[in-house]
Design an enzyme around this catalytic site. Structure first.
Site, mmCIF file in Angstrom:
data_model
loop_
_atom_site.group_PDB
_atom_site.id
_atom_site.type_symbol
_atom_site.label_atom_id
_atom_site.label_comp_id
_atom_site.label_asym_id
_atom_site.label_seq_id
_atom_site.Cartn_x
_atom_site.Cartn_y
_atom_site.Cartn_z
ATOM 1 N N ARG A 79 0.968 -1.048 -0.087
ATOM 2 C CA ARG A 79 -0.241 0.140 0.170
ATOM 3 C C ARG A 79 0.980 1.312 0.071
ATOM 4 N NH1 ARG A 79 -3.678 -2.712 -1.361
ATOM 5 N NH2 ARG A 79 -5.850 -2.931 -0.323
ATOM 6 N N GLU A 122 -3.783 7.214 -5.414
ATOM 7 C CA GLU A 122 -4.241 6.499 -6.835
ATOM 8 C C GLU A 122 -5.605 6.953 -7.294
ATOM 9 O OE1 GLU A 122 -3.920 2.307 -5.886
ATOM 10 O OE2 GLU A 122 -2.053 2.370 -5.037
ATOM 11 N N HIS A 164 -0.988 -0.272 -9.727
ATOM 12 C CA HIS A 164 -1.630 -1.052 -8.660
ATOM 13 C C HIS A 164 -2.004 -2.469 -9.449
ATOM 14 C CE1 HIS A 164 -3.915 -1.379 -4.868
ATOM 15 N NE2 HIS A 164 -3.916 -2.591 -5.052
HETATM 16 C C1 8YV Z 1 -7.203 -5.712 -5.088
HETATM 17 C C2 8YV Z 1 -5.501 -5.220 -3.645
HETATM 18 O O1 8YV Z 1 -7.833 -6.774 -5.230
HETATM 19 O O2 8YV Z 1 -5.640 -7.229 -2.345
HETATM 20 C C3 8YV Z 1 -5.859 -6.053 -2.348
HETATM 21 O O3 8YV Z 1 -6.311 -5.557 -0.994
HETATM 22 O O4 8YV Z 1 -4.924 -4.158 -3.574
HETATM 23 C C4 8YV Z 1 -5.581 -5.749 -4.853
HETATM 24 O O5 8YV Z 1 -5.308 -6.933 -5.095
HETATM 25 C C5 8YV Z 1 -7.337 -4.476 -5.994
HETATM 26 O O6 8YV Z 1 -7.823 -3.487 -5.441
HETATM 27 C C6 8YV Z 1 -8.312 -4.993 -7.107
HETATM 28 O O7 8YV Z 1 -8.790 -3.864 -7.870
#
Ligand code: 8YV
Length: 306
Positions: free
Chosen positions: A222, A251, A269
Protein backbone atom coordinates in the site's frame (compact mmCIF):
# COMPACT_ATOMS: atom_id res chain seq x y z
CA UNK A 1 -29.85 -7.05 -1.50
CA UNK A 2 -26.22 -6.55 -2.57
CA UNK A 3 -24.41 -3.32 -3.34
CA UNK A 4 -21.56 -3.80 -5.81
CA UNK A 5 -19.37 -0.72 -5.29
CA UNK A 6 -17.61 -1.10 -8.65
CA UNK A 7 -17.43 -3.73 -11.43
CA UNK A 8 -14.97 -6.56 -10.76
CA UNK A 9 -12.59 -8.06 -13.31
CA UNK A 10 -12.90 -9.99 -15.52
CA UNK A 11 -16.42 -9.00 -16.69
CA UNK A 12 -17.80 -12.53 -16.27
CA UNK A 13 -17.37 -12.15 -12.51
CA UNK A 14 -19.57 -9.07 -12.46
CA UNK A 15 -22.05 -10.78 -14.81
CA UNK A 16 -22.32 -13.79 -12.52
CA UNK A 17 -22.79 -11.61 -9.45
CA UNK A 18 -25.60 -9.66 -11.11
CA UNK A 19 -27.21 -12.89 -12.37
CA UNK A 20 -27.11 -14.66 -9.00
CA UNK A 21 -27.78 -11.88 -6.50
CA UNK A 22 -30.25 -8.99 -6.34
CA UNK A 23 -27.59 -6.38 -7.07
CA UNK A 24 -27.51 -2.57 -7.18
CA UNK A 25 -24.66 -0.18 -7.90
CA UNK A 26 -23.80 2.42 -5.27
CA UNK A 27 -26.03 5.18 -6.62
CA UNK A 28 -29.04 2.85 -6.78
CA UNK A 29 -28.25 1.41 -3.35
CA UNK A 30 -28.16 4.87 -1.75
CA UNK A 31 -31.77 5.34 -2.90
CA UNK A 32 -32.82 2.26 -0.91
CA UNK A 33 -30.18 1.97 1.84
CA UNK A 34 -32.35 -0.06 4.20
CA UNK A 35 -32.53 -2.90 1.67
CA UNK A 36 -28.77 -3.41 1.40
CA UNK A 37 -27.55 -6.30 3.55
CA UNK A 38 -24.24 -7.03 1.78
CA UNK A 39 -21.55 -5.06 -0.05
CA UNK A 40 -18.93 -6.34 -2.51
CA UNK A 41 -15.95 -4.02 -2.90
CA UNK A 42 -12.36 -3.99 -4.19
CA UNK A 43 -9.55 -4.07 -1.65
CA UNK A 44 -8.11 -0.77 -2.81
CA UNK A 45 -11.39 1.17 -2.40
CA UNK A 46 -12.88 -0.71 0.55
CA UNK A 47 -15.88 0.73 2.43
CA UNK A 48 -15.16 3.91 4.42
CA UNK A 49 -17.06 4.51 7.66
CA UNK A 50 -19.19 7.34 6.29
CA UNK A 51 -20.45 5.08 3.49
CA UNK A 52 -20.89 2.06 5.74
CA UNK A 53 -23.00 4.16 8.15
CA UNK A 54 -25.55 4.89 5.41
CA UNK A 55 -26.66 1.25 5.28
CA UNK A 56 -28.45 0.31 8.51
CA UNK A 57 -29.20 -3.27 7.44
CA UNK A 58 -25.64 -4.09 6.35
CA UNK A 59 -24.44 -7.45 7.70
CA UNK A 60 -21.60 -8.53 5.38
CA UNK A 61 -18.76 -7.03 3.31
CA UNK A 62 -17.13 -9.21 0.65
CA UNK A 63 -13.67 -7.79 -0.21
CA UNK A 64 -12.23 -8.54 -3.65
CA UNK A 65 -8.66 -8.63 -2.40
CA UNK A 66 -6.85 -8.96 0.90
CA UNK A 67 -6.43 -5.34 1.94
CA UNK A 68 -8.93 -4.17 4.55
CA UNK A 69 -7.24 -0.86 5.34
CA UNK A 70 -9.97 1.08 3.49
CA UNK A 71 -12.73 -0.49 5.59
CA UNK A 72 -13.93 0.99 8.89
CA UNK A 73 -13.09 -2.13 10.89
CA UNK A 74 -14.13 -0.58 14.20
CA UNK A 75 -17.61 0.18 12.90
CA UNK A 76 -17.84 -3.29 11.33
CA UNK A 77 -16.90 -4.86 14.65
CA UNK A 78 -19.26 -2.69 16.68
CA UNK A 79 -22.16 -3.43 14.31
CA UNK A 80 -21.36 -7.13 13.98
CA UNK A 81 -20.78 -6.85 10.23
CA UNK A 82 -18.91 -9.87 8.85
CA UNK A 83 -16.01 -9.32 6.45
CA UNK A 84 -14.59 -11.77 3.92
CA UNK A 85 -11.43 -11.44 1.83
CA UNK A 86 -9.69 -13.47 -0.88
CA UNK A 87 -6.54 -14.82 0.81
CA UNK A 88 -4.06 -17.12 -0.93
CA UNK A 89 -5.37 -16.85 -4.48
CA UNK A 90 -3.49 -13.64 -5.28
CA UNK A 91 -0.25 -14.51 -3.48
CA UNK A 92 1.64 -15.74 -6.54
CA UNK A 93 0.52 -12.83 -8.71
CA UNK A 94 1.62 -10.20 -6.21
CA UNK A 95 4.90 -11.95 -5.49
CA UNK A 96 5.65 -12.25 -9.20
CA UNK A 97 4.98 -8.53 -9.60
CA UNK A 98 7.47 -7.79 -6.84
CA UNK A 99 10.15 -9.82 -8.63
CA UNK A 100 9.24 -8.20 -11.94
CA UNK A 101 9.63 -4.74 -10.37
CA UNK A 102 12.98 -5.68 -8.82
CA UNK A 103 14.27 -6.82 -12.21
CA UNK A 104 12.70 -3.87 -14.05
CA UNK A 105 14.62 -1.53 -11.77
CA UNK A 106 17.93 -3.38 -11.49
CA UNK A 107 18.09 -4.16 -15.23
CA UNK A 108 16.66 -0.76 -16.25
CA UNK A 109 13.85 -2.34 -18.31
CA UNK A 110 11.55 0.70 -18.22
CA UNK A 111 14.43 3.06 -18.98
CA UNK A 112 15.53 0.74 -21.77
CA UNK A 113 12.07 0.73 -23.32
CA UNK A 114 12.08 4.55 -23.36
CA UNK A 115 15.65 4.55 -24.68
CA UNK A 116 14.54 2.59 -27.74
CA UNK A 117 11.16 4.29 -28.27
CA UNK A 118 12.58 7.83 -28.08
CA UNK A 119 15.43 7.16 -30.51
CA UNK A 120 17.99 7.86 -27.76
CA UNK A 121 19.67 4.53 -28.53
CA UNK A 122 20.99 5.92 -31.79
CA UNK A 123 22.77 8.60 -29.75
CA UNK A 124 24.32 6.28 -27.20
CA UNK A 125 23.95 3.23 -25.04
CA UNK A 126 21.97 3.10 -21.83
CA UNK A 127 24.02 2.83 -18.62
CA UNK A 128 24.65 -0.48 -16.91
CA UNK A 129 22.24 -2.16 -14.52
CA UNK A 130 23.28 -4.77 -12.00
CA UNK A 131 22.72 -8.46 -11.25
CA UNK A 132 20.69 -9.41 -8.20
CA UNK A 133 22.37 -12.77 -7.58
CA UNK A 134 24.09 -12.64 -4.18
CA UNK A 135 22.45 -9.39 -3.21
CA UNK A 136 20.26 -9.16 -0.11
CA UNK A 137 16.51 -8.65 -0.33
CA UNK A 138 14.86 -7.28 2.79
CA UNK A 139 11.17 -8.28 3.03
CA UNK A 140 9.07 -5.89 5.11
CA UNK A 141 6.02 -7.93 6.08
CA UNK A 142 6.51 -11.70 6.20
CA UNK A 143 3.04 -13.04 5.62
CA UNK A 144 1.84 -15.16 2.70
CA UNK A 145 2.95 -12.65 0.08
CA UNK A 146 6.24 -11.72 1.74
CA UNK A 147 7.24 -15.36 2.13
CA UNK A 148 6.39 -16.12 -1.51
CA UNK A 149 8.49 -13.15 -2.62
CA UNK A 150 11.33 -14.58 -0.53
CA UNK A 151 10.93 -18.02 -2.14
CA UNK A 152 11.08 -16.58 -5.64
CA UNK A 153 14.02 -14.32 -4.79
CA UNK A 154 15.99 -17.18 -3.24
CA UNK A 155 15.41 -19.18 -6.42
CA UNK A 156 17.20 -16.49 -8.44
CA UNK A 157 20.09 -16.31 -6.03
CA UNK A 158 19.19 -13.55 -3.58
CA UNK A 159 19.86 -13.71 0.15
CA UNK A 160 16.77 -13.01 2.26
CA UNK A 161 16.21 -11.00 5.41
CA UNK A 162 12.82 -9.96 6.77
CA UNK A 163 11.02 -8.05 9.47
CA UNK A 164 7.58 -8.54 10.95
CA UNK A 165 5.97 -8.37 14.39
CA UNK A 166 8.02 -11.41 15.42
CA UNK A 167 10.54 -13.88 14.05
CA UNK A 168 9.34 -16.98 12.23
CA UNK A 169 10.35 -20.26 13.87
CA UNK A 170 13.29 -21.72 11.97
CA UNK A 171 14.09 -18.39 10.30
CA UNK A 172 15.29 -16.50 13.35
CA UNK A 173 18.70 -15.63 11.90
CA UNK A 174 17.14 -13.80 8.94
CA UNK A 175 14.84 -11.75 11.20
CA UNK A 176 15.56 -8.08 11.78
CA UNK A 177 13.79 -6.30 14.60
CA UNK A 178 12.71 -3.17 12.72
CA UNK A 179 12.33 -1.73 9.21
CA UNK A 180 15.47 0.39 9.77
CA UNK A 181 17.51 -2.59 10.92
CA UNK A 182 16.25 -4.55 7.90
CA UNK A 183 17.08 -1.71 5.50
CA UNK A 184 20.55 -1.34 7.01
CA UNK A 185 21.40 -4.93 6.06
CA UNK A 186 19.60 -5.02 2.69
CA UNK A 187 20.43 -3.98 -0.86
CA UNK A 188 16.77 -3.99 -1.93
CA UNK A 189 13.82 -3.41 0.42
CA UNK A 190 10.44 -4.79 -0.69
CA UNK A 191 7.27 -3.78 1.12
CA UNK A 192 4.73 -6.60 1.54
CA UNK A 193 3.12 -5.40 4.77
CA UNK A 194 -0.63 -4.81 5.20
CA UNK A 195 -1.82 -1.22 4.96
CA UNK A 196 -3.61 0.48 7.84
CA UNK A 197 -2.94 2.62 10.90
CA UNK A 198 -0.25 0.23 12.14
CA UNK A 199 1.96 0.76 9.09
CA UNK A 200 1.15 4.32 7.98
CA UNK A 201 4.42 6.02 7.04
CA UNK A 202 6.49 3.11 8.31
CA UNK A 203 9.11 3.58 5.59
CA UNK A 204 10.35 7.08 6.36
CA UNK A 205 13.55 9.14 6.19
CA UNK A 206 15.22 6.97 8.85
CA UNK A 207 14.52 3.73 6.98
CA UNK A 208 15.51 5.21 3.63
CA UNK A 209 18.78 6.54 5.09
CA UNK A 210 19.49 3.03 6.40
CA UNK A 211 18.78 1.56 2.95
CA UNK A 212 21.40 3.95 1.61
CA UNK A 213 22.61 5.46 -1.69
CA UNK A 214 22.85 2.11 -3.48
CA UNK A 215 19.53 0.91 -2.15
CA UNK A 216 16.31 0.18 -4.07
CA UNK A 217 12.80 0.44 -2.61
CA UNK A 218 10.01 -1.76 -4.05
CA UNK A 219 6.35 -1.48 -2.97
CA UNK A 220 3.60 -3.97 -3.84
CA UNK A 221 1.60 -3.40 -0.65
CA UNK A 222 0.00 0.00 0.00
CA UNK A 223 1.21 3.49 -0.76
CA UNK A 224 0.31 4.48 2.80
CA UNK A 225 3.23 2.42 4.17
CA UNK A 226 5.71 4.89 2.62
CA UNK A 227 6.24 8.51 3.64
CA UNK A 228 6.21 9.76 0.05
CA UNK A 229 7.67 13.15 0.92
CA UNK A 230 10.67 11.38 2.47
CA UNK A 231 10.91 9.04 -0.53
CA UNK A 232 10.91 11.91 -3.03
CA UNK A 233 13.59 13.71 -0.98
CA UNK A 234 15.75 10.58 -0.84
CA UNK A 235 15.40 10.01 -4.59
CA UNK A 236 16.17 13.66 -5.37
CA UNK A 237 19.27 13.79 -3.17
CA UNK A 238 20.67 10.35 -4.01
CA UNK A 239 19.77 9.08 -0.57
CA UNK A 240 18.61 5.91 -2.33
CA UNK A 241 19.39 4.78 -5.88
CA UNK A 242 15.85 4.15 -7.07
CA UNK A 243 12.36 2.82 -6.49
CA UNK A 244 9.85 0.51 -8.19
CA UNK A 245 6.28 1.26 -7.10
CA UNK A 246 2.98 -0.49 -7.82
CA UNK A 247 1.03 1.45 -5.19
CA UNK A 248 0.80 5.10 -4.18
CA UNK A 249 -0.81 7.33 -1.61
CA UNK A 250 -2.91 9.15 -4.22
CA UNK A 251 -4.21 6.49 -6.61
CA UNK A 252 -4.85 6.85 -9.54
CA UNK A 253 -2.99 10.19 -9.52
CA UNK A 254 0.47 9.71 -7.93
CA UNK A 255 2.57 12.71 -6.89
CA UNK A 256 3.97 14.40 -10.05
CA UNK A 257 7.50 14.33 -8.59
CA UNK A 258 7.47 10.54 -8.81
CA UNK A 259 6.52 10.68 -12.49
CA UNK A 260 9.56 12.75 -13.44
CA UNK A 261 12.31 10.49 -12.12
CA UNK A 262 14.02 8.10 -14.59
CA UNK A 263 15.19 5.90 -11.70
CA UNK A 264 11.62 5.17 -10.58
CA UNK A 265 9.62 2.32 -12.15
CA UNK A 266 5.86 2.87 -11.95
CA UNK A 267 2.96 0.44 -12.42
CA UNK A 268 -0.78 1.16 -11.78
CA UNK A 269 -1.63 -1.18 -8.85
CA UNK A 270 -1.23 -4.23 -11.07
CA UNK A 271 0.13 -6.71 -8.56
CA UNK A 272 -2.94 -8.96 -8.38
CA UNK A 273 -4.07 -8.16 -11.94
CA UNK A 274 -3.61 -11.52 -13.61
CA UNK A 275 -6.50 -13.43 -15.17
CA UNK A 276 -5.65 -16.37 -12.92
CA UNK A 277 -5.70 -14.38 -9.67
CA UNK A 278 -8.69 -12.21 -10.56
CA UNK A 279 -10.86 -15.20 -11.58
CA UNK A 280 -9.97 -16.93 -8.32
CA UNK A 281 -10.59 -13.75 -6.31
CA UNK A 282 -13.93 -13.27 -8.02
CA UNK A 283 -14.87 -16.87 -7.36
CA UNK A 284 -14.17 -16.43 -3.66
CA UNK A 285 -16.26 -13.24 -3.55
CA UNK A 286 -19.16 -15.08 -5.21
CA UNK A 287 -18.83 -18.11 -2.94
CA UNK A 288 -18.82 -15.89 0.16
CA UNK A 289 -21.85 -13.94 -1.07
CA UNK A 290 -23.70 -17.18 -1.84
CA UNK A 291 -22.89 -18.49 1.64
CA UNK A 292 -24.14 -15.27 3.19
CA UNK A 293 -27.41 -15.11 1.28
CA UNK A 294 -28.09 -18.79 1.94
CA UNK A 295 -27.24 -18.59 5.65
CA UNK A 296 -24.27 -20.93 5.29
CA UNK A 297 -20.86 -20.42 6.99
CA UNK A 298 -18.73 -17.85 5.18
CA UNK A 299 -15.89 -19.36 3.15
CA UNK A 300 -13.03 -16.96 4.02
CA UNK A 301 -14.14 -14.77 6.94
CA UNK A 302 -11.80 -12.18 8.41
CA UNK A 303 -11.55 -12.06 12.19
CA UNK A 304 -12.50 -8.36 12.59
CA UNK A 305 -9.55 -6.76 14.32
CA UNK A 306 -10.26 -5.52 17.83
C1 8YV B 1 -7.18 -5.58 -5.04
C2 8YV B 1 -5.51 -5.17 -3.48
O1 8YV B 1 -7.71 -6.75 -5.31
O2 8YV B 1 -5.73 -7.26 -2.41
C3 8YV B 1 -5.90 -6.03 -2.32
O3 8YV B 1 -6.36 -5.47 -1.33
O4 8YV B 1 -5.07 -4.10 -3.36
C4 8YV B 1 -5.72 -5.71 -4.83
O5 8YV B 1 -5.25 -7.00 -4.95
C5 8YV B 1 -7.38 -4.56 -6.10
O6 8YV B 1 -7.74 -3.46 -5.37
C6 8YV B 1 -8.46 -4.94 -7.10
O7 8YV B 1 -8.80 -3.82 -7.86
Amino acid sequence: MLMLRSPLQPPQITDEIRARFDTRDEAEALAMPEKITAVATKGDIGLPGEVMAQFPSLRMIAVYGVGVDKIDLAQARDRGIAITTTPGVLTDAVAEQAIALILAATRRIAEGDRHVRTGAWAKGKLGLGYSIRGRTLGVLGYGRIGRRIAELARAIGMDILYTDLQAVEGEEDAFRSSPAALAQDSDILVIAAAGGSGTDGLVDQKVLAALGPNGLLVNVARGSVVNEEDLIAALNTGGIAGAALDVFQNEPNPRPDLLKMPNVVLTPHLASATIDARLAMGRLVIDNLAAFFHDRPLVTPLEVLS
